[in-house]
Design a protein around this motif. Structure first.
Motif, short mmCIF file in Angstrom:
data_model
loop_
_atom_site.label_atom_id
_atom_site.label_comp_id
_atom_site.label_asym_id
_atom_site.label_seq_id
_atom_site.Cartn_x
_atom_site.Cartn_y
_atom_site.Cartn_z
N GLU A 65 144.33 88.34 23.38
CA GLU A 65 142.93 88.26 22.94
C GLU A 65 142.73 87.00 22.10
N ILE A 66 141.57 86.38 22.27
CA ILE A 66 141.27 85.11 21.61
C ILE A 66 140.15 85.35 20.61
N VAL A 67 140.41 85.02 19.35
CA VAL A 67 139.43 85.15 18.29
C VAL A 67 139.01 83.76 17.85
N LEU A 68 137.70 83.47 17.93
CA LEU A 68 137.16 82.15 17.64
C LEU A 68 136.44 82.17 16.30
N VAL A 69 136.77 81.21 15.43
CA VAL A 69 136.26 81.19 14.06
C VAL A 69 135.48 79.90 13.81
N HIS A 70 134.23 80.01 13.39
CA HIS A 70 133.36 78.86 13.16
C HIS A 70 133.70 78.16 11.84
N GLY A 71 133.04 77.02 11.63
CA GLY A 71 133.22 76.26 10.41
C GLY A 71 132.18 76.58 9.36
N ALA A 72 132.01 75.65 8.41
CA ALA A 72 131.14 75.92 7.25
C ALA A 72 129.67 76.02 7.63
N GLY A 73 129.26 75.46 8.75
CA GLY A 73 127.87 75.62 9.18
C GLY A 73 127.54 77.04 9.58
N GLY A 74 128.55 77.77 10.02
CA GLY A 74 128.38 79.18 10.35
C GLY A 74 127.46 79.47 11.50
N ARG A 75 127.46 78.60 12.49
CA ARG A 75 126.50 78.74 13.58
C ARG A 75 127.04 79.60 14.71
N PRO A 76 126.30 80.59 15.18
CA PRO A 76 126.73 81.38 16.34
C PRO A 76 126.98 80.53 17.58
N THR A 77 126.28 79.38 17.68
CA THR A 77 126.42 78.55 18.88
C THR A 77 127.65 77.65 18.84
N THR A 78 128.43 77.67 17.76
CA THR A 78 129.62 76.83 17.70
C THR A 78 130.47 76.97 18.94
N TRP A 79 130.64 78.20 19.40
CA TRP A 79 131.53 78.49 20.53
C TRP A 79 130.76 78.87 21.80
N SER A 80 129.44 78.63 21.81
CA SER A 80 128.62 79.12 22.91
C SER A 80 128.95 78.48 24.25
N ALA A 81 129.46 77.25 24.24
CA ALA A 81 129.83 76.59 25.49
C ALA A 81 131.29 76.82 25.87
N VAL A 82 132.09 77.23 24.89
CA VAL A 82 133.53 77.44 25.13
C VAL A 82 133.83 78.86 25.57
N ALA A 83 133.23 79.84 24.91
CA ALA A 83 133.54 81.25 25.21
C ALA A 83 133.33 81.61 26.68
N PRO A 84 132.24 81.16 27.32
CA PRO A 84 132.09 81.51 28.75
C PRO A 84 133.19 80.92 29.63
N LEU A 85 133.67 79.73 29.28
CA LEU A 85 134.75 79.13 30.06
C LEU A 85 136.02 79.96 29.95
N LEU A 86 136.30 80.43 28.76
CA LEU A 86 137.49 81.27 28.57
C LEU A 86 137.33 82.62 29.25
N ALA A 87 136.14 83.20 29.13
CA ALA A 87 135.89 84.50 29.77
C ALA A 87 136.00 84.40 31.28
N ALA A 88 135.56 83.27 31.84
CA ALA A 88 135.63 83.09 33.29
C ALA A 88 137.07 83.04 33.79
N GLN A 89 138.00 82.72 32.89
CA GLN A 89 139.42 82.71 33.24
C GLN A 89 140.08 84.07 33.00
N GLY A 90 139.28 85.04 32.60
CA GLY A 90 139.80 86.39 32.42
C GLY A 90 140.25 86.72 31.01
N HIS A 91 139.98 85.84 30.06
CA HIS A 91 140.40 86.10 28.68
C HIS A 91 139.36 86.97 27.96
N HIS A 92 139.84 87.84 27.09
CA HIS A 92 138.95 88.60 26.22
C HIS A 92 138.70 87.78 24.97
#
Length: 227
Positions: free
Chosen positions: A2-29
């Motif tokens: 399982e992959i847990v993604l942690v944002h920086g000081a800006g705290g923006r939900p979109t920090t990982w918005s372009a990365v998470a779908p790429l990982l999910a498409a490879q079958g990662h949780h």
């Protein structure tokens, strides 16, 4: 794993918005953490709660200040690897402020404003984007501005405990034109912890500008430590 993604000081939900779908498409949780940014200890505790909610081995990835969080949360016994994306990787007893104060101030310092309660927030505007985030699209800039959150001073001033990178394999993606966390600071930290180092051009907004490279280094780390 399982992959847990942690944002920086800006705290923006979109920090990982372009990365998470790429990982999910490879079958990662994938789990994306939103931390309170009230103190380093609070953010570590919140991230550990996300790790506890998983059932198997975990990889932690952190962007910017999120690197300080995963350096501490990575001591959880089910964490197998750490991935730093233009991120802080403190040594024991170090603070985020203590690291940056050893170097010349980054350009971001001209765009930070302190609130009445001692909190910090960047102040985007034309000069900010030209200097700090020139490689984001106008649409991405609008989202970053709308989602910006203030960060309490304690996230920068609380000291790190025994760093998890001492005992875990680590990877580091360095942003070569970063004007928020100076590239030489990134290089020094990556070298100090013996991380597998890769470099990408561009600003501190690496997860939005180069999501494919971010996903690739995370996937490589998963492959290296997966049972």
């Amino acid at each position: 794993m399982e992959i847990v993604l942690v944002h920086g000081a800006g705290g923006r939900p979109t920090t990982w918005s372009a990365v998470a779908p790429l990982l999910a498409a490879q079958g990662h949780h994938v789990i994306t953490v939103t931390n309170p940014m009230t103190s380093l200890d609070d953010d570590v505790a919140n991230t550990l709660a996300a790790v506890e909610a998983t059932s198997g081995p975990v990889l932690l990835a952190g962007h910017s200040y999120g690197g300080a969080v995963i350096t501490n949360a990575g001591r959880h016994p089910r964490v197998r690897a750490l991935v730093y994306i233009a991120a802080f990787a403190p040594e024991e007893g170090e603070t985020v402020n203590g690291i940056v104060e050893r170097y010349e101030p980054a350009e971001i310092s001209r765009h930070m404003r302190r609130g009445a309660n001692g909190d910090w927030k960047s102040e985007p505007g034309p000069d900010f984007w030209a200097e700090i985030g020139w490689d984001l699209s106008p649409e991405q800039r609008s989202i970053v501005e709308a989602e910006g959150r203030a960060a309490e001073d304690l996230i920068f001033k609380q000291a790190t405990g025994a760093p998890a990178w001492r005992t875990l394999p680590s990877w580091y993606l360095l942003a070569e034109q970063d004007r928020t966390l100076r590239p030489e600071i990134q290089a020094d930290m990556a070298h100090r912890m013996g991380a597998t180092l890769e470099r990408v051009p561009g600003s501190h907004y690496t997860t939005l500008v180069h999501p494919d490279r971010v996903a690739a280094i995370i996937t490589a780390a998963v492959s290296a430590v997966a049972p």
